[in-house]
Design a protein around this motif. Structure first.
Motif, PDB file in Angstrom:
ATOM      1  N   ARG A  65       0.715  -1.315   0.099  1.00 47.32           N
ATOM      2  CA  ARG A  65      -0.104   0.130  -0.171  1.00 47.32           C
ATOM      3  C   ARG A  65       1.058   1.157  -0.014  1.00 47.32           C
ATOM      4  N   VAL A  66       0.376   2.365  -0.807  1.00 47.90           N
ATOM      5  CA  VAL A  66       1.066   3.526  -0.819  1.00 47.90           C
ATOM      6  C   VAL A  66       0.282   4.568  -0.302  1.00 47.90           C
ATOM      7  N   SER A  67       0.963   5.289   1.002  1.00 46.72           N
ATOM      8  CA  SER A  67      -0.082   6.459   1.866  1.00 46.72           C
ATOM      9  C   SER A  67      -0.331   7.488   0.888  1.00 46.72           C
ATOM     10  N   ALA A  68      -1.742   7.653   0.641  1.00 47.71           N
ATOM     11  CA  ALA A  68      -2.108   8.910  -0.118  1.00 47.71           C
ATOM     12  C   ALA A  68      -3.702   9.037  -0.048  1.00 47.71           C
ATOM     13  N   ASP A  69      -4.015  10.336  -0.472  1.00 50.66           N
ATOM     14  CA  ASP A  69      -5.290  10.532  -0.273  1.00 50.66           C
ATOM     15  C   ASP A  69      -5.712  11.598  -1.319  1.00 50.66           C
ATOM     16  N   ALA A  70      -6.768  11.595  -1.998  1.00 51.06           N
ATOM     17  CA  ALA A  70      -7.292  12.601  -3.020  1.00 51.06           C
ATOM     18  C   ALA A  70      -8.264  12.280  -3.812  1.00 51.06           C
ATOM     19  N   GLU A  71      -9.024  13.469  -3.970  1.00 47.40           N
ATOM     20  CA  GLU A  71     -10.405  12.825  -4.828  1.00 47.40           C
ATOM     21  C   GLU A  71     -10.036  12.840  -6.150  1.00 47.40           C
ATOM     22  N   ILE A  72     -10.452  12.087  -6.927  1.00 44.64           N
ATOM     23  CA  ILE A  72     -10.217  11.571  -8.106  1.00 44.64           C
ATOM     24  C   ILE A  72     -11.493  12.062  -9.310  1.00 44.64           C
ATOM     25  N   ILE A  73     -11.072  12.496 -10.203  1.00 43.99           N
ATOM     26  CA  ILE A  73     -12.019  12.621 -11.527  1.00 43.99           C
ATOM     27  C   ILE A  73     -11.649  11.672 -12.302  1.00 43.99           C
ATOM     28  N   LEU A  74     -12.734  10.935 -12.925  1.00 43.04           N
ATOM     29  CA  LEU A  74     -12.618   9.862 -14.036  1.00 43.04           C
ATOM     30  C   LEU A  74     -13.357  10.398 -15.092  1.00 43.04           C
ATOM     31  N   GLY A  75     -12.601  10.221 -16.305  1.00 38.38           N
ATOM     32  CA  GLY A  75     -13.635  10.805 -17.538  1.00 38.38           C
ATOM     33  C   GLY A  75     -13.296   9.855 -18.527  1.00 38.38           C
ATOM     34  N   VAL A  76     -14.614   9.419 -19.151  1.00 38.99           N
ATOM     35  CA  VAL A  76     -14.660   8.755 -20.540  1.00 38.99           C
ATOM     36  C   VAL A  76     -14.538   9.603 -21.438  1.00 38.99           C
ATOM     37  N   VAL A  77     -13.610   9.411 -22.591  1.00 36.80           N
ATOM     38  CA  VAL A  77     -13.493  10.107 -23.462  1.00 36.80           C
ATOM     39  C   VAL A  77     -13.340   9.525 -24.744  1.00 36.80           C
ATOM     40  N   GLY A  78     -13.857   8.473 -24.967  1.00 41.41           N
ATOM     41  CA  GLY A  78     -13.780   7.415 -26.223  1.00 41.41           C
ATOM     42  C   GLY A  78     -14.298   6.148 -25.871  1.00 41.41           C
ATOM     43  N   PRO A  79     -14.673   5.492 -26.930  1.00 43.28           N
ATOM     44  CA  PRO A  79     -15.180   4.179 -27.052  1.00 43.28           C
ATOM     45  C   PRO A  79     -14.653   3.122 -26.109  1.00 43.28           C
ATOM     46  N   PRO A  80     -15.348   1.994 -25.816  1.00 43.03           N
ATOM     47  CA  PRO A  80     -14.575   1.008 -24.955  1.00 43.03           C
ATOM     48  C   PRO A  80     -13.447   0.370 -25.904  1.00 43.03           C
ATOM     49  N   ILE A  81     -12.421  -0.119 -25.118  1.00 42.25           N
ATOM     50  CA  ILE A  81     -11.308  -0.820 -25.340  1.00 42.25           C
ATOM     51  C   ILE A  81     -11.236  -2.185 -25.030  1.00 42.25           C
ATOM     52  N   LEU A  82     -11.287  -3.454 -25.743  1.00 41.55           N
ATOM     53  CA  LEU A  82     -11.429  -4.689 -25.512  1.00 41.55           C
ATOM     54  C   LEU A  82     -10.089  -4.962 -24.677  1.00 41.55           C
ATOM     55  N   THR A  83      -9.707  -5.416 -23.600  1.00 43.65           N
ATOM     56  CA  THR A  83      -8.679  -5.589 -22.891  1.00 43.65           C
ATOM     57  C   THR A  83      -8.043  -6.927 -23.470  1.00 43.65           C
ATOM     58  N   SER A  84      -9.011  -7.915 -23.695  1.00 45.90           N
ATOM     59  CA  SER A  84      -8.352  -9.257 -24.278  1.00 45.90           C
ATOM     60  C   SER A  84      -7.609  -9.243 -25.559  1.00 45.90           C
ATOM     61  N   SER A  85      -8.331  -7.960 -26.532  1.00 48.03           N
ATOM     62  CA  SER A  85      -7.324  -7.900 -27.770  1.00 48.03           C
ATOM     63  C   SER A  85      -5.801  -7.128 -27.365  1.00 48.03           C
ATOM     64  N   VAL A  86      -5.917  -6.497 -26.479  1.00 50.43           N
ATOM     65  CA  VAL A  86      -4.637  -5.811 -26.496  1.00 50.43           C
ATOM     66  C   VAL A  86      -3.650  -6.852 -25.669  1.00 50.43           C
ATOM     67  N   LEU A  87      -4.228  -7.743 -24.838  1.00 45.34           N
ATOM     68  CA  LEU A  87      -3.276  -8.605 -24.123  1.00 45.34           C
ATOM     69  C   LEU A  87      -2.713  -9.772 -25.138  1.00 45.34           C
ATOM     70  N   ARG A  88      -3.395  -9.770 -26.184  1.00 43.49           N
ATOM     71  CA  ARG A  88      -3.338 -11.091 -27.085  1.00 43.49           C
ATOM     72  C   ARG A  88      -2.239 -10.644 -28.139  1.00 43.49           C
ATOM     73  N   ASP A  89      -1.963  -9.375 -28.348  1.00 42.29           N
ATOM     74  CA  ASP A  89      -1.244  -8.667 -29.356  1.00 42.29           C
ATOM     75  C   ASP A  89       0.273  -8.857 -29.012  1.00 42.29           C
ATOM     76  N   VAL A  90       1.036  -9.591 -29.536  1.00 42.07           N
ATOM     77  CA  VAL A  90       2.504  -9.825 -29.075  1.00 42.07           C
ATOM     78  C   VAL A  90       3.198  -8.756 -29.120  1.00 42.07           C
ATOM     79  N   GLU A  91       3.109  -7.851 -30.179  1.00 38.37           N
ATOM     80  CA  GLU A  91       3.798  -6.655 -30.357  1.00 38.37           C
ATOM     81  C   GLU A  91       3.509  -5.620 -29.365  1.00 38.37           C
ATOM     82  N   ILE A  92       2.388  -5.420 -29.140  1.00 33.16           N
ATOM     83  CA  ILE A  92       1.888  -4.494 -27.987  1.00 33.16           C
ATOM     84  C   ILE A  92       2.461  -4.947 -26.490  1.00 33.16           C
ATOM     85  N   ARG A  93       2.510  -6.328 -26.441  1.00 30.61           N
ATOM     86  CA  ARG A  93       2.881  -6.912 -25.191  1.00 30.61           C
ATOM     87  C   ARG A  93       4.195  -6.711 -24.916  1.00 30.61           C
ATOM     88  N   GLU A  94       5.079  -6.992 -26.022  1.00 36.85           N
ATOM     89  CA  GLU A  94       6.506  -6.727 -25.928  1.00 36.85           C
ATOM     90  C   GLU A  94       7.063  -5.195 -25.766  1.00 36.85           C
TER      91      GLU A  94
END
Length: 288
Positions: A162-191
């Motif tokens: 754990r890292v000691s910290a505290d803050a209010e965070i803003i999340l912003g959705v700024v584009g279409p979803p990304i399929l995590t599985s497609s990124v994790l299966r791409d060899v070039e991106i993984r490297e």
């Protein structure tokens, strides 16, 4: 029997993929935040043939990750299971909703069957790895707060500080979803991810802090080539208002600082959420 459990969401700022033959040792190194918005799952079990039905936000869902985890918990016990899960954040934007929904439901069933908390973590972690929907979310969620995954895998194999910290965070959705599985299966991106991710993990380990998490995350997003144009434009729009970076892996950002101005600027790109850091982690909140 019925139980309800909540699991926080989780966002990763930077990571390194680390795979092993043993699935509980597989995962990622990196750093991120457990956040107050997550998944609430109500689970009912009754004697039956092992049928599992899942609804997410009121709609029936195949939910293969959750279904696999729950099947491991009930296997030959002769129960039918019905799950109703409400997600606070969208899927496919890096907010850990797959892990949160799976872990909340798993924890609720484990509680009803008098199984240990660790078992709920194990089946959720395994299902996430197998379906390529996440690598380190469950490990981080097992600790809560701002986390540094020093050693990959689910604890006790993995090591999560754990890292000691505290803050209010803003999340912003700024584009279409990304399929995590497609990124994790791409060899070039993984490297590319692993080369940059290893450096980032080493740098962060020298001085773990929230400020460095933001700084190193921004460096990782830029150098790895993962940063999308959607994210780049949104980050430019809030430049100077506080630290910010891309959420892995989504067309979304997390930011702190002048939260009112950040929220105002990001609303032009899509939906925003104000969240806090969750230090409690997954928990059962009701049982009948």
């Amino acid at each position: 029997m019925k139980a309800t459990a909540f699991c926080p969401g989780h966002i990763t700022g930077f990571f390194q993929i680390c795979e092993h033959e043993e699935i509980l040792r597989t995962g990622s190194r990196g750093a991120g935040l457990c956040i107050s918005h997550g998944a609430l799952s109500t689970v009912k079990i009754e004697k039956g043939s092992g049928r599992i039905e899942i609804k997410i936000n009121g709609e029936r869902s195949d939910a293969p990750v959750t279904k696999q985890a729950l099947a491991k918990l009930i296997y030959d016990r002769g129960f039918d299971v019905s799950v109703e899960t409400t997600l606070d954040l969208p899927i496919g934007q890096g907010f850990g909703m797959s892990a949160a929904g799976t872990l909340a439901a798993s924890l609720a069933i484990a509680n009803l069957l008098d199984l240990p908390f660790q078992r709920a973590l194990e089946v959720a972690h395994e299902a996430e790895i197998i379906h390529r929907t996440g690598l380190g979310d469950v490990s981080a969620l097992s600790r809560g707060g701002v986390t540094f995954r020093k050693v990959e895998g689910l604890p006790p194999y993995g090591i999560v500080d754990r890292v000691s910290a505290d803050a209010e965070i803003i999340l912003g959705v700024v584009g279409p979803p990304i399929l995590t599985s497609s990124v994790l299966r791409d060899v070039e991106i993984r490297e590319r991810i692993n080369a940059i991710g290893k450096e980032c993990v080493e740098n962060f380990s020298k001085s773990p802090s929230l400020a460095n998490l933001f700084r190193i995350s921004r460096e990782f997003a830029s150098r790895s080539g993962i940063m999308t144009d959607y994210v780049r434009m949104a980050l430019d729009a809030i430049d100077g208002l506080g630290p910010a970076s891309m959420v892995m892996l989504g067309n979304s950002i997390f930011a702190s600082g002048d939260v009112d101005e950040i929220e105002k600027a990001l609303n032009k790109f899509g939906k925003t959420y104000r969240v806090k850091i969750d230090w409690i982690g997954p928990r059962v909140i009701a049982e009948e």
